[in-house]
Motif scaffolding. Structure first.
Motif, PDB file in Angstrom:
ATOM      1  N   VAL A 549       0.748  -1.293  -0.146  1.00 30.14           N
ATOM      2  CA  VAL A 549      -0.037  -0.001  -0.047  1.00 30.14           C
ATOM      3  C   VAL A 549       0.964   1.097  -0.075  1.00 30.14           C
ATOM      4  O   VAL A 549       1.806   1.300   0.890  1.00 30.14           O
ATOM      5  CB  VAL A 549      -0.977   0.031   1.293  1.00 30.14           C
ATOM      6  N   GLU A 550       0.585   2.169  -1.127  1.00 33.41           N
ATOM      7  CA  GLU A 550       1.636   3.249  -1.087  1.00 33.41           C
ATOM      8  C   GLU A 550       0.502   4.505  -1.477  1.00 33.41           C
ATOM      9  O   GLU A 550      -0.395   4.417  -2.372  1.00 33.41           O
ATOM     10  CB  GLU A 550       2.485   3.210  -2.433  1.00 33.41           C
ATOM     11  N   LYS A 551       0.485   5.536  -0.504  1.00 34.25           N
ATOM     12  CA  LYS A 551      -0.125   6.487  -0.707  1.00 34.25           C
ATOM     13  C   LYS A 551      -1.629   6.314  -0.704  1.00 34.25           C
ATOM     14  O   LYS A 551      -2.647   6.776  -1.275  1.00 34.25           O
ATOM     15  CB  LYS A 551       0.063   7.326  -2.087  1.00 34.25           C
ATOM     16  N   GLY A 552      -1.996   5.471   0.278  1.00 35.67           N
ATOM     17  CA  GLY A 552      -3.330   5.222   0.471  1.00 35.67           C
ATOM     18  C   GLY A 552      -4.166   3.974  -0.424  1.00 35.67           C
ATOM     19  O   GLY A 552      -5.236   3.591  -0.290  1.00 35.67           O
ATOM     20  N   GLN A 553      -3.148   3.612  -1.360  1.00 31.16           N
ATOM     21  CA  GLN A 553      -3.849   2.583  -2.313  1.00 31.16           C
ATOM     22  C   GLN A 553      -2.734   1.415  -2.522  1.00 31.16           C
ATOM     23  O   GLN A 553      -1.581   1.694  -2.599  1.00 31.16           O
ATOM     24  CB  GLN A 553      -4.198   3.388  -3.626  1.00 31.16           C
ATOM     25  N   TYR A 554      -3.306   0.468  -3.317  1.00 31.30           N
ATOM     26  CA  TYR A 554      -2.428  -0.847  -3.518  1.00 31.30           C
ATOM     27  C   TYR A 554      -1.668  -0.302  -4.827  1.00 31.30           C
ATOM     28  O   TYR A 554      -2.055   0.264  -5.724  1.00 31.30           O
ATOM     29  CB  TYR A 554      -3.211  -1.983  -4.069  1.00 31.30           C
ATOM     30  N   ASN A 555      -0.392  -0.675  -4.984  1.00 31.54           N
ATOM     31  CA  ASN A 555       0.633  -0.473  -6.170  1.00 31.54           C
ATOM     32  C   ASN A 555       0.649  -1.577  -6.952  1.00 31.54           C
ATOM     33  O   ASN A 555       1.457  -2.828  -6.319  1.00 31.54           O
ATOM     34  CB  ASN A 555       1.987  -0.116  -5.567  1.00 31.54           C
ATOM     35  N   ALA A 556      -0.020  -1.797  -7.870  1.00 28.03           N
ATOM     36  CA  ALA A 556      -0.132  -3.199  -8.702  1.00 28.03           C
ATOM     37  C   ALA A 556       1.302  -3.336  -9.208  1.00 28.03           C
ATOM     38  O   ALA A 556       1.714  -4.614  -9.848  1.00 28.03           O
ATOM     39  CB  ALA A 556      -0.986  -3.032  -9.659  1.00 28.03           C
ATOM     40  N   ALA A 557       2.251  -2.537  -9.398  1.00 30.56           N
ATOM     41  CA  ALA A 557       3.535  -2.655 -10.213  1.00 30.56           C
ATOM     42  C   ALA A 557       4.686  -3.467  -8.957  1.00 30.56           C
ATOM     43  O   ALA A 557       5.638  -3.830  -9.537  1.00 30.56           O
ATOM     44  CB  ALA A 557       4.320  -1.485 -10.456  1.00 30.56           C
ATOM     45  N   LYS A 558       4.200  -3.489  -7.588  1.00 27.45           N
ATOM     46  CA  LYS A 558       5.309  -4.221  -6.892  1.00 27.45           C
ATOM     47  C   LYS A 558       4.379  -5.379  -6.182  1.00 27.45           C
ATOM     48  O   LYS A 558       3.122  -5.498  -5.933  1.00 27.45           O
ATOM     49  CB  LYS A 558       5.641  -3.074  -5.863  1.00 27.45           C
ATOM     50  N   ARG A 559       5.237  -6.304  -5.502  1.00 31.79           N
ATOM     51  CA  ARG A 559       4.546  -7.130  -4.897  1.00 31.79           C
ATOM     52  C   ARG A 559       5.425  -7.505  -3.351  1.00 31.79           C
ATOM     53  O   ARG A 559       6.756  -6.923  -3.552  1.00 31.79           O
ATOM     54  CB  ARG A 559       4.717  -8.700  -5.198  1.00 31.79           C
ATOM     55  N   ARG A 560       5.019  -7.781  -2.434  1.00 31.87           N
ATOM     56  CA  ARG A 560       5.677  -8.282  -1.022  1.00 31.87           C
ATOM     57  C   ARG A 560       5.260  -9.786  -1.111  1.00 31.87           C
ATOM     58  O   ARG A 560       4.605 -10.213  -1.203  1.00 31.87           O
ATOM     59  CB  ARG A 560       4.966  -7.696   0.056  1.00 31.87           C
ATOM     60  N   PHE A 561       6.682 -10.819  -1.092  1.00 33.63           N
ATOM     61  CA  PHE A 561       6.977 -11.851  -1.472  1.00 33.63           C
ATOM     62  C   PHE A 561       7.241 -12.449   0.335  1.00 33.63           C
ATOM     63  O   PHE A 561       8.408 -12.072   0.560  1.00 33.63           O
ATOM     64  CB  PHE A 561       7.964 -12.291  -2.430  1.00 33.63           C
ATOM     65  N   ALA A 562       6.416 -13.286   0.494  1.00 35.78           N
ATOM     66  CA  ALA A 562       6.768 -14.010   2.039  1.00 35.78           C
ATOM     67  C   ALA A 562       6.954 -15.358   1.849  1.00 35.78           C
ATOM     68  O   ALA A 562       6.254 -16.340   0.939  1.00 35.78           O
ATOM     69  CB  ALA A 562       5.634 -13.779   2.814  1.00 35.78           C
ATOM     70  N   PHE A 563       7.882 -16.003   2.694  1.00 34.35           N
ATOM     71  CA  PHE A 563       7.990 -17.386   2.774  1.00 34.35           C
ATOM     72  C   PHE A 563       8.121 -17.679   4.438  1.00 34.35           C
ATOM     73  O   PHE A 563       9.330 -17.203   4.848  1.00 34.35           O
ATOM     74  CB  PHE A 563       9.286 -17.858   2.113  1.00 34.35           C
ATOM     75  N   ALA A 564       7.373 -18.474   4.796  1.00 31.87           N
ATOM     76  CA  ALA A 564       7.514 -18.875   6.212  1.00 31.87           C
ATOM     77  C   ALA A 564       7.372 -20.549   6.544  1.00 31.87           C
ATOM     78  O   ALA A 564       6.841 -21.268   5.738  1.00 31.87           O
ATOM     79  CB  ALA A 564       6.262 -18.441   7.024  1.00 31.87           C
ATOM     80  N   GLY A 565       8.415 -20.898   7.295  1.00 29.40           N
ATOM     81  CA  GLY A 565       8.324 -22.361   7.290  1.00 29.40           C
ATOM     82  C   GLY A 565       9.281 -22.958   8.240  1.00 29.40           C
ATOM     83  O   GLY A 565      10.025 -21.984   9.219  1.00 29.40           O
ATOM     84  N   PHE A 566       9.961 -24.023   8.225  1.00 35.88           N
ATOM     85  CA  PHE A 566      10.889 -24.702   9.370  1.00 35.88           C
ATOM     86  C   PHE A 566      11.461 -25.794   8.662  1.00 35.88           C
ATOM     87  O   PHE A 566      11.288 -26.348   7.662  1.00 35.88           O
ATOM     88  CB  PHE A 566      10.366 -25.106  10.525  1.00 35.88           C
ATOM     89  N   PHE A 567      12.799 -26.117   9.276  1.00 30.89           N
ATOM     90  CA  PHE A 567      13.618 -27.166   8.732  1.00 30.89           C
ATOM     91  C   PHE A 567      14.520 -27.827   9.967  1.00 30.89           C
ATOM     92  O   PHE A 567      14.422 -27.201  10.855  1.00 30.89           O
ATOM     93  CB  PHE A 567      14.378 -26.877   7.752  1.00 30.89           C
ATOM     94  N   PRO A 568      14.878 -29.136   9.683  1.00 29.88           N
ATOM     95  CA  PRO A 568      14.636 -30.270   8.971  1.00 29.88           C
ATOM     96  C   PRO A 568      13.095 -30.528   9.177  1.00 29.88           C
ATOM     97  O   PRO A 568      12.657 -30.610  10.335  1.00 29.88           O
ATOM     98  CB  PRO A 568      15.357 -31.425   9.213  1.00 29.88           C
ATOM     99  N   TYR A 569      12.544 -31.094   8.402  1.00 28.61           N
ATOM    100  CA  TYR A 569      10.889 -31.373   8.265  1.00 28.61           C
ATOM    101  C   TYR A 569      10.560 -32.460   9.543  1.00 28.61           C
ATOM    102  O   TYR A 569       9.780 -32.508  10.186  1.00 28.61           O
ATOM    103  CB  TYR A 569      10.216 -32.087   7.068  1.00 28.61           C
ATOM    104  N   GLU A 570      11.426 -33.681   9.530  1.00 28.39           N
ATOM    105  CA  GLU A 570      11.255 -34.680  10.501  1.00 28.39           C
ATOM    106  C   GLU A 570      11.396 -34.260  11.855  1.00 28.39           C
ATOM    107  O   GLU A 570      10.470 -34.676  12.797  1.00 28.39           O
ATOM    108  CB  GLU A 570      12.203 -35.901  10.075  1.00 28.39           C
ATOM    109  N   GLN A 571      12.308 -33.454  12.257  1.00 30.12           N
ATOM    110  CA  GLN A 571      12.697 -33.029  13.877  1.00 30.12           C
ATOM    111  C   GLN A 571      13.090 -31.651  13.342  1.00 30.12           C
ATOM    112  O   GLN A 571      14.326 -31.287  13.396  1.00 30.12           O
ATOM    113  CB  GLN A 571      13.942 -33.924  14.393  1.00 30.12           C
ATOM    114  N   PRO A 572      11.884 -30.629  13.365  1.00 24.83           N
ATOM    115  CA  PRO A 572      12.204 -29.416  13.154  1.00 24.83           C
ATOM    116  C   PRO A 572      13.119 -28.587  14.155  1.00 24.83           C
ATOM    117  O   PRO A 572      12.798 -28.848  15.310  1.00 24.83           O
ATOM    118  CB  PRO A 572      10.885 -28.892  13.035  1.00 24.83           C
ATOM    119  N   LYS A 573      14.067 -27.995  13.815  1.00 27.00           N
ATOM    120  CA  LYS A 573      15.145 -27.267  14.940  1.00 27.00           C
ATOM    121  C   LYS A 573      15.082 -25.880  14.645  1.00 27.00           C
ATOM    122  O   LYS A 573      15.213 -25.253  15.483  1.00 27.00           O
ATOM    123  CB  LYS A 573      16.739 -27.698  14.624  1.00 27.00           C
ATOM    124  N   TYR A 574      14.835 -25.552  13.464  1.00 27.93           N
ATOM    125  CA  TYR A 574      14.886 -23.937  13.093  1.00 27.93           C
ATOM    126  C   TYR A 574      13.465 -23.482  12.365  1.00 27.93           C
ATOM    127  O   TYR A 574      13.001 -24.327  11.448  1.00 27.93           O
ATOM    128  CB  TYR A 574      16.147 -23.463  12.342  1.00 27.93           C
TER     129      TYR A 574
END
Length: 712
Positions: A549-574
């Motif tokens: 959101v820039e100047k009160g409205q969505y800016n279609a020319a840009k994106r925010r890219f998120a990735f959330a998760g953990f590893f290792p899958y079997e016994q997550p440490k981080y």
């Protein structure tokens, strides 16, 4: 020849004059004594009372900020400004021709060691104009009484540099110390950050604050990061001294000694911090991203082991910037696993293979086939309609209860992570009336509920999102993300125990179901993060995309890219979350997801993901060593980290005036003990003390230099 009588008369006249003079002087003294003690007594008593009632504040020593392994991230060091008194009596008494020649020789030496110009950038003309010869001649041209008493040669230099400067040409001609030499030093403390800009938004910085009590002298307080949030603990407690009359003038008598601030042991791992910063900068540079932030956290404890926020500068490079890890943003699809967790826990769906209709719903559609998806596929393909329909099963009749459900799992509780500027999530409660009492239609509230379920119409800081992914990896246990592990004082360590926001936000069975759904995002056939896949480390996580959101409205020319998760899958440490902002043509799969992948692979390559506890590395494979200190707390520390070698403190039975034995001590304890004997300490190396230049038990001469050699 004069008559004898006339000589006698002259002598009596002289004696009379002298006697009269002394009588007048005595009368003057008596009168002044009478005036001072009687006539002006009240005025002088007021002045004396004012002088003696003056209380000076003694600034305490600010505590250090340490990495998890004890490395110093921020500390105070004693430095000095080296100055020369151009009105010194020995300079003033020197013939100008001789003084000019000697100062020219001194100027050549100063140009070599303390140049006033930049040797790499400035041309010959600039060098000549800024040379010390020009500056010293400016002083010589002034009348002797107008020359400066404090011509600064160098600022913020180590104390031992002053001893070197005493050996410069001309200065060495002045034998002895103190007022015999025109060169002098002004000592003060300076806050330094040995790792430079590493994690500087998290560590923070300090500045001088002038208060009513300090007036011209400022107190040093933090204005960002941990330096600000824990300033009261780091600053310590000031001491106080009052004026007392001495034989000549007044002196300070310390009534309350200052209490040093706590040393702050953080959770930051220097090696992991370096990995995170390097990985984030690599991907942001590769795709010319506007900014990025990454958080790496230990699953079991909630310790934030690395945290970085960077921003593209005007010259195209990247530097530490606003700490966006604790600022709220629309999360996009990374919120879907949390919505799915609520659905499983509330019994809205019971199995990862249960299906839901993903046809167009609440003004959105699902571009991914098939039209009916399992819960795994809803997360794998990031179906907006799928997750919205699942949440509607429990909350369509009263959308406000969705907000209440989030509140019940601590979603809006302040984490108090220790990161400056932390904000809480903002999710609007969908009530049937607005703040003015006007009705809001159920149709409108349904639209908002659907958007909240898949990550719009909400504002959530990345740290909060990560905390709930961490809970999923931690079998439903929500630990408090934090940057501070312990506080250290002269009396020993105060370990801060793991703190839970909620002991269980969902059952272990629910956490396992959500974990299986997240698995498909990276490892499923149609997962939105297949590029994150790598057989060396099994990473799982969820992608998310949102418009800024820039100047009160969505800016279609840009994106925010998120990735959330953990590893290792079997016994997550981080657990880890990465958020970057870039051009619209990119994706979380190629940007934030790749940052997390690089972090995990670099940790794997360095052997940091083994399931056994990671001990400090040594060349010989020996057990770690706990250094000795003046406080006998080694037993307690040793018990908390397994079975290390414990260095026992030497028995310092040497009386005052003798050099103590500090071999084996940690640096802080060694310096404190030696400075209490009046010694000036110089340090070589890092670690604990292995050698000292002065023999233990020898005479300690105040001001004498002792060099400590450190080794790990």
């Amino acid at each position: 020849m004069a008559k004898k009588g006339s000589n006698k008369r002259r002598i009596f006249i002289r004696y009379g004059v002298i006697t009269s003079f002394f009588l007048l002087m005595a009368l003057g003294i008596v009168w002044n004594m009478f005036r001072t003690t009687v006539v002006e007594a009240s005025e002088w008593n007021d002045r004396a009372e004012k002088q003696l009632s003056k209380i000076d504040t003694i600034a305490p020593e600010r505590g250090s900020i340490l990495a998890s392994n004890g490395n110093i991230l921020a500390c105070n060091v004693k430095v000095c400004d080296i100055k020369i008194d151009m009105r010194h009596n020995k300079i003033m008494s020197m013939p100008k021709s001789k003084l000019t020649a000697k100062l020219d020789s001194l100027a050549d030496t100063l140009d070599l060691y303390y140049p006033r110009f930049d040797p790499k950038k400035d041309d010959a003309k600039t060098r000549a104009e800024k040379s010390w010869r020009v500056r010293l001649h400016e002083e010589l041209e002034k009348k002797p009484g107008k020359r400066t008493r404090s011509l600064t040669i160098a600022r913020n230099r180590p104390l031992e540099e002053f001893d070197s400067a005493r050996k410069f040409v001309f200065i060495r001609d002045f034998k002895g110390a103190g007022f015999r030499c025109p060169l002098y030093k002004e000592e003060h403390s300076r806050r330094i950050y040995p790792y430079g800009k590493m994690a500087n938004r998290s560590i923070g910085r300090v500045h001088e604050v002038v208060t009513e009590t300090t007036r011209h002298k400022g107190e040093i307080h933090g204005y960002s990061g941990l330096e600000k949030d824990l300033d009261s603990l780091l600053y310590g407690k000031p001491g106080y001294a009052k004026q007392v009359p001495l034989t000549k003038g007044y002196g300070n008598w310390v009534t309350t000694p200052p209490t040093p601030g706590y040393d702050l042991l953080t959770t930051i791992d220097i090696d992991l911090q370096d990995i995170v910063e390097e990985s984030l900068q690599d991907i942001c540079s590769q795709y010319n991203c506007e900014w990025g932030t990454a958080i790496l956290m230990e699953v079991a404890t909630g310790e934030i082991v690395a945290l970085s926020s960077i921003e593209r500068m005007d010259d195209g490079s990247y530097g530490e910037a606003l700490n966006r890890a604790v600022l709220p943003y629309e999360p996009g699809s990374v919120i879907k696993p949390i919505s799915m967790m609520i659905a499983f826990e509330d019994g809205l769906v019971t199995s990862v293979n249960q299906t839901v209709d993903c046809s167009p719903f609440q003004r959105t559609h699902d571009p991914h086939a098939p039209g009916v998806k399992t819960m795994k596929q809803v997360i794998e393909m990031s179906s907006n309609t799928g997750i919205a329909r699942v949440i509607f099963k429990g909350y369509a009749s009263d959308p406000a209860k969705y907000h209440d459900r989030l509140a019940s799992i601590g979603f809006f509780d302040r984490i108090n992570s220790g990161i400056a500027g932390e904000q809480v999530p903002q999710v609007r409660r969908l009530e049937p009336t607005n703040s003015k009492g006007q009705p809001i239609t159920l149709v409108s509230r349904h639209l908002d509920l659907a958007r909240q379920a898949y990550g719009y119409n909400t504002m959530i800081p990345p740290l909060y999102t990560l905390a709930y992914y961490n809970a999923i990896a931690n079998k439903g246990r929500l630990v408090r993300p934090h940057l501070v592990r312990a506080l250290r004082s002269e009396k020993g360590d105060s370990v801060i125990p793991i703190s839970y926001i909620r002991d269980q936000i969902c059952s272990p069975e629910t956490a396992e179901k959500v974990k299986q759904c997240i698995h498909e995002v990276v490892w499923g056939e149609h997962g939105t993060a297949r590029l994150v896949r790598d057989d060396r480390v099994k990473i799982v996580g969820k992608t998310g995309t949102a418009f800024p959101v820039e100047k009160g409205q969505y800016n279609a020319a840009k994106r925010r890219f998120a990735f959330a998760g953990f590893f290792p899958y079997e016994q997550p440490k981080y657990s880890c979350m990465v958020l970057v902002q870039g051009a619209a043509g990119l994706s979380a799969n190629r940007t934030s997801g790749q940052v997390m992948k690089q972090i995990a692979l670099k940790m794997h390559a360095r052997g940091m993901l083994a399931h056994t506890p990671r001990l400090p590395k040594t060349n010989s494979g020996e057990r770690p060593t706990v250094a000795a200190s003046a406080v006998d707390d080694a037993e307690k520390i040793a018990g908390s980290i397994g079975n290390p070698i414990r260095k026992v403190a030497a028995k310092n039975d040497f009386p005052a005036g003798k050099v103590p034995d500090v071999t084996g001590y940690d640096l802080r304890s060694a310096i404190k003990l030696l400075e209490s004997r009046g010694l000036n300490v110089a340090v070589q190396g890092a670690g604990r003390v292995t050698r000292q230049s002065l023999q233990p038990g020898s005479k300690a001469v105040r001001g004498q230099k002792i060099t400590l050699t450190l080794a790990i």
